[in-house]
Scaffold this motif. Sequence first.
Motif, mmCIF file in Angstrom:
data_model
loop_
_atom_site.group_PDB
_atom_site.id
_atom_site.type_symbol
_atom_site.label_atom_id
_atom_site.label_comp_id
_atom_site.label_asym_id
_atom_site.label_seq_id
_atom_site.Cartn_x
_atom_site.Cartn_y
_atom_site.Cartn_z
ATOM 1 N N THR A 167 0.879 -1.163 0.000
ATOM 2 C CA THR A 167 0.000 0.000 0.000
ATOM 3 C C THR A 167 0.915 1.211 0.000
ATOM 4 O OG1 THR A 167 -1.692 -1.226 1.195
ATOM 5 C CG2 THR A 167 -1.852 1.183 1.233
ATOM 6 N N VAL A 168 0.760 2.020 -1.019
ATOM 7 C CA VAL A 168 1.704 3.101 -1.277
ATOM 8 C C VAL A 168 0.969 4.438 -1.129
ATOM 9 C CG1 VAL A 168 3.245 4.060 -3.051
ATOM 10 C CG2 VAL A 168 2.920 1.582 -2.901
ATOM 11 N N ALA A 169 1.669 5.428 -0.590
ATOM 12 C CA ALA A 169 1.083 6.770 -0.478
ATOM 13 C C ALA A 169 1.363 7.545 -1.756
ATOM 14 C CB ALA A 169 1.677 7.498 0.723
ATOM 15 N N ALA A 170 0.308 8.007 -2.414
ATOM 16 C CA ALA A 170 0.475 8.901 -3.564
ATOM 17 C C ALA A 170 0.510 10.316 -2.999
ATOM 18 C CB ALA A 170 -0.685 8.719 -4.539
ATOM 19 N N GLY A 171 1.706 10.856 -2.854
ATOM 20 C CA GLY A 171 1.841 12.157 -2.187
ATOM 21 C C GLY A 171 1.626 11.992 -0.685
ATOM 22 N N PRO A 172 1.653 13.131 0.049
ATOM 23 C CA PRO A 172 1.486 13.054 1.504
ATOM 24 C C PRO A 172 0.062 12.609 1.861
ATOM 25 C CG PRO A 172 2.051 15.305 0.772
ATOM 26 C CD PRO A 172 1.845 14.497 -0.456
ATOM 27 N N VAL A 173 -0.056 11.707 2.844
ATOM 28 C CA VAL A 173 -1.389 11.244 3.271
ATOM 29 C C VAL A 173 -1.647 11.705 4.703
ATOM 30 C CG1 VAL A 173 -1.449 9.262 1.706
ATOM 31 C CG2 VAL A 173 -0.469 8.985 3.994
ATOM 32 N N SER A 174 -2.891 11.549 5.146
ATOM 33 C CA SER A 174 -3.290 12.040 6.476
ATOM 34 C C SER A 174 -2.607 11.260 7.590
ATOM 35 C CB SER A 174 -4.807 11.906 6.628
ATOM 36 O OG SER A 174 -5.158 10.532 6.659
ATOM 37 N N ASP A 175 -2.568 11.853 8.770
ATOM 38 C CA ASP A 175 -2.014 11.161 9.934
ATOM 39 C C ASP A 175 -2.814 9.894 10.235
ATOM 40 O OD1 ASP A 175 -0.066 13.020 10.170
ATOM 41 O OD2 ASP A 175 -1.016 14.148 11.805
ATOM 42 N N ARG A 176 -4.121 9.979 10.043
ATOM 43 C CA ARG A 176 -4.955 8.798 10.302
ATOM 44 C C ARG A 176 -4.559 7.648 9.367
ATOM 45 N NH1 ARG A 176 -9.904 6.550 12.095
ATOM 46 N NH2 ARG A 176 -11.242 5.752 10.418
ATOM 47 N N ALA A 177 -4.346 7.975 8.098
ATOM 48 C CA ALA A 177 -3.930 6.936 7.145
ATOM 49 C C ALA A 177 -2.603 6.319 7.585
ATOM 50 C CB ALA A 177 -3.808 7.530 5.744
ATOM 51 N N LYS A 178 -1.689 7.175 8.061
ATOM 52 C CA LYS A 178 -0.382 6.672 8.520
ATOM 53 C C LYS A 178 -0.531 5.788 9.750
ATOM 54 C CE LYS A 178 2.275 10.672 6.950
ATOM 55 N NZ LYS A 178 2.772 11.953 7.442
ATOM 56 N N GLU A 179 -1.435 6.191 10.659
ATOM 57 C CA GLU A 179 -1.660 5.385 11.870
ATOM 58 C C GLU A 179 -2.205 4.013 11.514
ATOM 59 O OE1 GLU A 179 -4.268 7.514 14.604
ATOM 60 O OE2 GLU A 179 -2.868 9.221 14.481
ATOM 61 N N ILE A 180 -3.175 4.001 10.611
ATOM 62 C CA ILE A 180 -3.765 2.720 10.208
ATOM 63 C C ILE A 180 -2.708 1.856 9.521
ATOM 64 C CG2 ILE A 180 -5.469 1.676 8.652
ATOM 65 C CD1 ILE A 180 -7.270 4.141 9.407
ATOM 66 N N TYR A 181 -1.905 2.497 8.702
ATOM 67 C CA TYR A 181 -0.821 1.758 8.039
ATOM 68 C C TYR A 181 0.089 1.127 9.088
ATOM 69 C CZ TYR A 181 2.814 0.467 4.759
ATOM 70 O OH TYR A 181 3.709 -0.266 4.014
ATOM 71 N N GLN A 182 0.399 1.877 10.131
ATOM 72 C CA GLN A 182 1.293 1.391 11.178
ATOM 73 C C GLN A 182 0.706 0.172 11.891
ATOM 74 O OE1 GLN A 182 4.457 2.489 11.483
ATOM 75 N NE2 GLN A 182 4.531 0.634 12.735
#
Length: 361
Positions: free
Chosen positions: A234-249
């Motif tokens: 799952t790749v970020a196209a440009g900067p993504v939200s903090d929530r998206a990063k948290e879920i990714y983590q």
Amino acid sequence: VTRVSVRLGRVRALMEDNQLDALLLAGGPNVRWLTGFTGSSGAVLVGRESASFITDFRYVEQAGEEIDSEFETVISDGPLRKSIAEKVSSSSVHQLGFDSEDLTVDSRDQLEDVLPEGVELVALKGVSSALRSVKDAAEISAIQTAAALADQVLMAVLETGLIGRTEVEVAIDLERRARDLGAEGMSFPSIVAAGPHGALPHAQPRQEVISSGQLVVIDWGVVVDGYCSDCTRTVAAGPVSDRAKEIYQVVQSAQQAGVRALRPGPTGREIDAVSRGLIEEAGFGEHFGHGLGHGVGLEIHESPTLGKTGDVALEEGMVVTVEPGIYLAGELGVRIEDLLVVTADGADAMTHLPLALIEVG
Ligand code: ZN
Ligand code: ZN
């Protein structure tokens, strides 16, 4: 000792365990696994002492090239079942095993109609996928080659960026590069799913442009020497939200915990529970709606199952995926999938792509 004789030995050990005089294997991948035959019409009848490969006239030449001398090749001039029945009559077979996942109910009944009196058909469910679940060195090497090629393909696609291309364009790009690098084809139709579309675990690529700020789920695999690879990033196209990063983590931690739990002994259910537990603790349990992983080989989904129904214990030589995900309808999806081979005391990764979130333009 050849690869074929080792595999025949495993089939015969299984016949012994189930008190069978013979075992019938049909279905492309099973026949290919045992004989090397890559054609679409063929069956194998393994007896205690003999083994026959049965095909029709269209495959005479191919059988001559591909079939090992351990097998007597029988060219059928009618339905394969007639030749199978003739072989069975000429040997003293009473208990004839078959894989109920190999034959339809109809073809099982048609076979029974032509078999001699006194032969009992014994259904064994999933016996061939169990045989195929533990890979030998040549199989592991083919899957490793496929996985390495798949890694290379994704990195090349990401170098050209995602923003502004459609999901379909990215999927076609993956496939074209895979073919250019020597893959026989893709293991399955590639998934490229941006933003909310990523919340569908089996999303099909759309003619929709990927925009900045979206997570993009990319799930693809290639085939080398008949063997599949399977991977998701799952790749970020440009900067993504903090929530998206948290879920990714959360998904990344669950994925790594599942990978660390792999070793001979635990069942697929137990491995699934390790990753699932972490996703549940983070409050996303109901958003991880599929199993943790599956075996991979000649087919993209093989035994063992890593999931709630996975009662097979892992063994050294099994090749499995670990692919937890979190899917939030209307919002986003995250899945991270690696391919690994179970070793004597753990597992070796076949995927060598970064696990941390990659951001591309
Ligand atoms: Zn996959
Ligand atoms: Zn998979």
